[in-house]
Design a protein around this motif. Structure first.
Motif, mmCIF file in Angstrom:
data_model
loop_
_atom_site.group_PDB
_atom_site.id
_atom_site.type_symbol
_atom_site.label_atom_id
_atom_site.label_comp_id
_atom_site.label_asym_id
_atom_site.label_seq_id
_atom_site.Cartn_x
_atom_site.Cartn_y
_atom_site.Cartn_z
ATOM 1 N N ASP A 22 68.633 9.251 62.145
ATOM 2 C CA ASP A 22 69.440 9.890 63.181
ATOM 3 C C ASP A 22 68.489 10.440 64.235
ATOM 4 N N VAL A 23 68.610 9.950 65.487
ATOM 5 C CA VAL A 23 67.676 10.346 66.546
ATOM 6 C C VAL A 23 68.294 11.337 67.537
ATOM 7 N N ARG A 24 69.402 11.973 67.135
ATOM 8 C CA ARG A 24 70.044 12.953 68.021
ATOM 9 C C ARG A 24 69.270 14.271 68.034
ATOM 10 N N GLU A 25 69.680 15.155 68.925
ATOM 11 C CA GLU A 25 69.048 16.468 69.038
ATOM 12 C C GLU A 25 69.496 17.386 67.898
ATOM 13 N N GLU A 26 68.777 18.481 67.711
ATOM 14 C CA GLU A 26 69.012 19.407 66.599
ATOM 15 C C GLU A 26 70.454 19.924 66.551
ATOM 16 N N ASP A 27 71.021 20.320 67.694
ATOM 17 C CA ASP A 27 72.390 20.858 67.677
ATOM 18 C C ASP A 27 73.403 19.800 67.262
ATOM 19 N N GLU A 28 73.183 18.562 67.678
ATOM 20 C CA GLU A 28 74.077 17.471 67.292
ATOM 21 C C GLU A 28 73.976 17.218 65.786
ATOM 22 N N TRP A 29 72.750 17.193 65.278
ATOM 23 C CA TRP A 29 72.495 16.983 63.848
ATOM 24 C C TRP A 29 73.185 18.068 63.021
ATOM 25 N N ARG A 30 72.981 19.337 63.408
ATOM 26 C CA ARG A 30 73.543 20.450 62.644
ATOM 27 C C ARG A 30 75.070 20.387 62.587
ATOM 28 N N ALA A 31 75.699 19.910 63.651
ATOM 29 C CA ALA A 31 77.163 19.872 63.719
ATOM 30 C C ALA A 31 77.762 18.830 62.785
ATOM 31 N N GLY A 32 77.050 17.723 62.557
ATOM 32 C CA GLY A 32 77.577 16.697 61.668
ATOM 33 C C GLY A 32 76.681 15.480 61.621
ATOM 34 N N HIS A 33 76.373 15.050 60.385
ATOM 35 C CA HIS A 33 75.521 13.874 60.210
ATOM 36 C C HIS A 33 75.838 13.205 58.879
ATOM 37 N N ALA A 34 75.359 11.980 58.735
ATOM 38 C CA ALA A 34 75.513 11.263 57.465
ATOM 39 C C ALA A 34 74.687 11.998 56.403
ATOM 40 N N PRO A 35 75.226 12.138 55.180
ATOM 41 C CA PRO A 35 74.550 12.948 54.155
ATOM 42 C C PRO A 35 73.120 12.537 53.829
ATOM 43 N N ASN A 36 72.824 11.249 53.828
ATOM 44 C CA ASN A 36 71.490 10.792 53.433
ATOM 45 C C ASN A 36 70.596 10.427 54.611
ATOM 46 N N ALA A 37 71.045 10.736 55.817
ATOM 47 C CA ALA A 37 70.262 10.379 56.999
ATOM 48 C C ALA A 37 68.982 11.212 57.091
ATOM 49 N N VAL A 38 67.988 10.632 57.735
ATOM 50 C CA VAL A 38 66.742 11.319 58.058
ATOM 51 C C VAL A 38 66.817 11.676 59.534
ATOM 52 N N HIS A 39 66.479 12.927 59.876
ATOM 53 C CA HIS A 39 66.590 13.383 61.261
ATOM 54 C C HIS A 39 65.226 13.427 61.933
ATOM 55 N N ILE A 40 65.055 12.571 62.927
ATOM 56 C CA ILE A 40 63.880 12.614 63.795
ATOM 57 C C ILE A 40 64.399 12.443 65.220
ATOM 58 N N PRO A 41 64.485 13.538 66.000
ATOM 59 C CA PRO A 41 64.978 13.402 67.378
ATOM 60 C C PRO A 41 64.168 12.360 68.159
ATOM 61 N N LEU A 42 64.839 11.655 69.062
ATOM 62 C CA LEU A 42 64.197 10.580 69.821
ATOM 63 C C LEU A 42 62.890 11.047 70.457
ATOM 64 N N GLY A 43 62.861 12.255 70.996
ATOM 65 C CA GLY A 43 61.666 12.771 71.651
ATOM 66 C C GLY A 43 60.490 12.975 70.707
ATOM 67 N N GLN A 44 60.731 12.997 69.396
ATOM 68 C CA GLN A 44 59.665 13.183 68.409
ATOM 69 C C GLN A 44 59.307 11.878 67.691
ATOM 70 N N LEU A 45 60.006 10.796 68.025
ATOM 71 C CA LEU A 45 59.856 9.552 67.274
ATOM 72 C C LEU A 45 58.418 9.029 67.288
ATOM 73 N N ALA A 46 57.761 9.044 68.437
ATOM 74 C CA ALA A 46 56.402 8.492 68.522
ATOM 75 C C ALA A 46 55.450 9.207 67.574
ATOM 76 N N GLU A 47 55.508 10.550 67.552
ATOM 77 C CA GLU A 47 54.556 11.264 66.694
ATOM 78 C C GLU A 47 54.973 11.312 65.230
ATOM 79 N N ARG A 48 56.251 11.031 64.923
ATOM 80 C CA ARG A 48 56.711 11.117 63.537
ATOM 81 C C ARG A 48 57.054 9.753 62.921
ATOM 82 N N ALA A 49 56.770 8.678 63.619
ATOM 83 C CA ALA A 49 57.133 7.338 63.148
ATOM 84 C C ALA A 49 56.562 7.025 61.775
#
Length: 110
Positions: A22-49
């Motif tokens: 899930d590459v959404r922002e923190e507020d979007e993630w907190r509001a609702g996400h798939a139970p087993n998803a991994v959260h890495i916001p798009l802006g952090q993808l390069a450093e956390r790939a």
């Protein structure tokens, strides 16, 4: 992104145990996400790939598909096997796939 083919899968084709990113922002993630998803916001993808396994298919979600398409393109160009989940979390919710929230409220898609 013109001329670049972005692999797309329908929500119904995402396996129950598939690797969801899930590459959404923190507020979007907190509001609702798939139970087993991994959260890495798009802006952090390069450093956390490096946190994303390269030996498995990666299913990428955002709210409706724009940010996840950019993430899929970047991941595939760097050697991952990634696909954009059509319609993102909006389609996920409409398909009544499982969702959880971090807010104590029922999960919603922001």
């Amino acid at each position: 992104m013109s001329g670049v083919s972005i692999p797309v899968v329908e929500v119904s084709a995402v396996p129950e145990n598939g690797y969801l990113l899930d590459v959404r922002e923190e507020d979007e993630w907190r509001a609702g996400h798939a139970p087993n998803a991994v959260h890495i916001p798009l802006g952090q993808l390069a450093e956390r790939a490096a946190e994303i396994p390269k030996d498995t298919q990666v299913y990428v979600l955002c709210r409706v598909g724009g940010r996840s398409a950019r993430a899929v393109q970047a991941l595939n160009e760097a050697g991952w096997r990634a696909a954009n989940v059509a319609g993102g979390m909006s389609a996920w919710a409409l398909a009544r796939r499982p969702m959880v929230s971090e807010t104590g409220e029922p999960p919603v898609v922001l």
